[in-house]
Motif scaffolding. Sequence first.
Motif, short mmCIF file in Angstrom:
data_model
loop_
_atom_site.label_atom_id
_atom_site.label_comp_id
_atom_site.label_asym_id
_atom_site.label_seq_id
_atom_site.Cartn_x
_atom_site.Cartn_y
_atom_site.Cartn_z
N TYR A 88 -115.78 -9.39 14.48
CA TYR A 88 -116.20 -8.68 15.69
C TYR A 88 -115.47 -7.33 15.80
O TYR A 88 -116.04 -6.33 16.21
CB TYR A 88 -115.87 -9.56 16.90
CG TYR A 88 -116.38 -9.03 18.22
CD1 TYR A 88 -117.73 -9.11 18.55
CD2 TYR A 88 -115.51 -8.47 19.15
CE1 TYR A 88 -118.20 -8.64 19.76
CE2 TYR A 88 -115.98 -8.00 20.37
CZ TYR A 88 -117.32 -8.09 20.66
OH TYR A 88 -117.77 -7.63 21.86
N TYR A 89 -114.19 -7.30 15.37
CA TYR A 89 -113.42 -6.06 15.51
C TYR A 89 -113.94 -4.93 14.62
O TYR A 89 -113.58 -3.78 14.81
CB TYR A 89 -111.91 -6.29 15.27
CG TYR A 89 -111.50 -6.77 13.89
CD1 TYR A 89 -111.56 -5.95 12.77
CD2 TYR A 89 -111.04 -8.06 13.72
CE1 TYR A 89 -111.17 -6.39 11.52
CE2 TYR A 89 -110.64 -8.53 12.47
CZ TYR A 89 -110.72 -7.69 11.38
OH TYR A 89 -110.34 -8.14 10.14
N MET A 140 -113.59 -15.92 24.35
CA MET A 140 -114.01 -14.54 24.09
C MET A 140 -115.45 -14.28 24.52
O MET A 140 -115.96 -13.20 24.31
CB MET A 140 -113.85 -14.23 22.59
CG MET A 140 -112.42 -14.32 22.09
SD MET A 140 -111.36 -13.02 22.76
CE MET A 140 -110.43 -13.92 23.98
N ALA A 142 -117.81 -15.48 23.06
CA ALA A 142 -118.58 -15.43 21.82
C ALA A 142 -119.70 -16.47 21.84
O ALA A 142 -119.44 -17.65 21.93
CB ALA A 142 -117.65 -15.70 20.62
N THR A 192 -110.56 -11.91 19.50
CA THR A 192 -111.39 -11.00 18.72
C THR A 192 -110.60 -9.92 17.99
O THR A 192 -111.11 -9.33 17.05
CB THR A 192 -112.45 -10.32 19.62
OG1 THR A 192 -111.78 -9.76 20.75
CG2 THR A 192 -113.51 -11.30 20.07
#
Length: 277
Positions: A88-89, A140, A142, A192
């Motif tokens: 994700y980063y 998160m 997610a 994340t």
Amino acid sequence: MNNYQQQLECCRTAADYIRPRLKKPPKIGIILGTALGSLADEITAAVQFPYREIPSFLQSTAPAHAGLLINGCLAGQDVICMSGRFHYYEGYSFAQLAAPIQLFKLLGVQLVIITNAAGAINLSYQPGDLMLISDHLNFMGAAPTRGPNPEEFGPRFFDVSRVYAPDLRLLAKELAGSIKANLHEGVYAYMTGPQFETPAEIRALRTLGADAVGMSTVPEVLAAAHCGLPVLGISVLTNMASGILPVDAPISQVEQIGNIAAADLATLIKGVLAALP
Ligand code: HPA
């Protein structure tokens, strides 16, 4: 930015490109985490697909990630292996992070092995140890499957309570004697990144039941649960998490210890593969 359904369409294009070029229709999909790519070198009778050559596929930007999809034979099993994963980063959406799993499923994979580098939160763990993931914490937000649901691929609502397959964990535990590292079993907390956690976050995560923390895996595991693929998840504990030791988060240790522990991880994974029907 792609949602899950659009990402699935991209993966259909990618799968149509790869399918006729496969050496061995794969039964098992493997995702190798940071600095853990050496297992890929042991795949025999292999065909390699650099991500950049696969139409509609994602490109890996992280250092220490090769960016190769490899199909061939490992410990007697027909596998497909992602050496280099997406995070994700790097700027991807959670839906995009489902792409490897969607591709595996479209290529006929029946089981996935997911590895990562993680920081140890449990105070009885040591850098260089391995941890079988028994469960995860995901604070998160997610949810790779958010958005229109492709019903033919998986249901709107789905169970994740046994996605880290108990029988695969049992099998891995039976093989623990074959590796030098200590093999633990515990809960993986997803953050994340790319910043490492604060000491307060690590204390909070410990209180909440986490044993290790990392920046990957959970989006892929959720996608696997959605399309009914059992998962064996293994963390290489490369460092004690933030605030545990009186030093800054040892970021350089991630690659260094990862490279050392990768040998034990490879032995364990090959043992599991050899024992599967
Ligand atoms: N935190 C998050 N991700 C990680 C760590 C950590 O301490 N070590 C390796 N990946």
